[in-house]
Design an enzyme around this catalytic site. Sequence first.
Site, short mmCIF file in Angstrom:
data_model
loop_
_atom_site.label_atom_id
_atom_site.label_comp_id
_atom_site.label_asym_id
_atom_site.label_seq_id
_atom_site.Cartn_x
_atom_site.Cartn_y
_atom_site.Cartn_z
N LYS A 44 0.83 -1.21 0.00
CA LYS A 44 0.00 0.00 0.00
C LYS A 44 0.86 1.26 0.00
O LYS A 44 0.36 2.38 0.00
CB LYS A 44 -0.91 0.03 1.24
CG LYS A 44 -2.00 -0.98 1.21
CD LYS A 44 -3.08 -0.90 2.30
CE LYS A 44 -2.84 -0.33 3.58
NZ LYS A 44 -3.92 -0.51 4.56
N LYS A 46 2.70 2.10 2.52
CA LYS A 46 2.66 2.63 3.89
C LYS A 46 3.68 1.87 4.74
O LYS A 46 3.85 0.66 4.59
CB LYS A 46 1.28 2.37 4.51
CG LYS A 46 0.23 3.40 4.16
CD LYS A 46 -1.05 3.14 4.99
CE LYS A 46 -1.77 4.43 5.29
NZ LYS A 46 -2.97 4.24 6.11
N1 C2G Z 1 -10.36 7.03 9.57
C1 C2G Z 1 -11.33 7.95 9.97
N2 C2G Z 1 -10.95 9.16 10.39
C2 C2G Z 1 -9.64 9.51 10.46
C3 C2G Z 1 -8.65 8.58 10.08
C4 C2G Z 1 -9.03 7.32 9.64
O1 C2G Z 1 -12.54 7.65 9.92
N3 C2G Z 1 -9.29 10.75 10.88
C5 C2G Z 1 -10.79 5.71 9.10
C6 C2G Z 1 -10.40 5.45 7.65
O2 C2G Z 1 -11.33 6.05 6.76
C7 C2G Z 1 -10.45 3.93 7.58
C8 C2G Z 1 -10.01 3.52 9.01
O3 C2G Z 1 -10.15 4.69 9.84
O4 C2G Z 1 -11.78 3.48 7.35
C9 C2G Z 1 -8.58 3.04 9.07
O5 C2G Z 1 -7.75 4.05 8.51
P1 C2G Z 1 -6.28 3.63 8.02
O6 C2G Z 1 -5.60 2.86 9.08
O7 C2G Z 1 -5.63 4.83 7.42
O8 C2G Z 1 -6.66 2.60 6.85
P2 C2G Z 1 -6.17 2.63 5.32
O9 C2G Z 1 -4.71 2.76 5.26
O10 C2G Z 1 -7.04 3.59 4.64
O11 C2G Z 1 -6.46 1.11 4.87
O12 C2G Z 1 -8.31 -2.34 2.22
C10 C2G Z 1 -8.54 -1.09 2.85
C11 C2G Z 1 -7.28 -0.54 3.45
O13 C2G Z 1 -6.66 -1.49 4.29
C12 C2G Z 1 -7.61 0.73 4.24
#
Ligand code: C2G
Length: 129
Positions: A44, A46
Amino acid sequence: MTKVITYGTFDLLHKGHVRLLKRAKELGDDLTVCVSTDEFNAEKGKKAYTSYEDRKYVLEAIRYVDHVIPENNWDQKIKDVVDNNIDIFVMGDDWEGKFDFLKDYCKVVYLPRTEGISTSKIKKDLGLT
Ligand code: C2G
């Protein structure tokens, strides 16, 4: 029983993550969180500060979370939904529309992100990036 699933990295767990998990659980009775492995995070683009095992440990301590399973690739969601009898798939709305293909298998819900907080902001504010 209404089963909910969500996916993410959940690095440096913060209020935005917890609010997502809280609202996801409120949509049903049982919440599965599928956490990106360290290897999938690399895919990803990350690099999480905390390892998969530590992110799993923290999530399992969250009152809204019932199960934590690994997310190894982009393509496992249909199988996860079918194999776990999932009724509702939930993601933050930064993913709006990206997982609509799951509508053939379950309800798909995108929830508003929590403004003003993110793992990358935390790292930046702490001078880590
Ligand atoms: N999130 C949120 N508000 C934030 C930060 C994150 O609602 N201020 C939500 C994101 O939208 C997501 C969840 O928290 O639904 C997890 O965020 P991340 O760990 O950044 O996930 P991500 O890297 O987007 O991975 O297959 C899908 C991916 O694995 C998603």
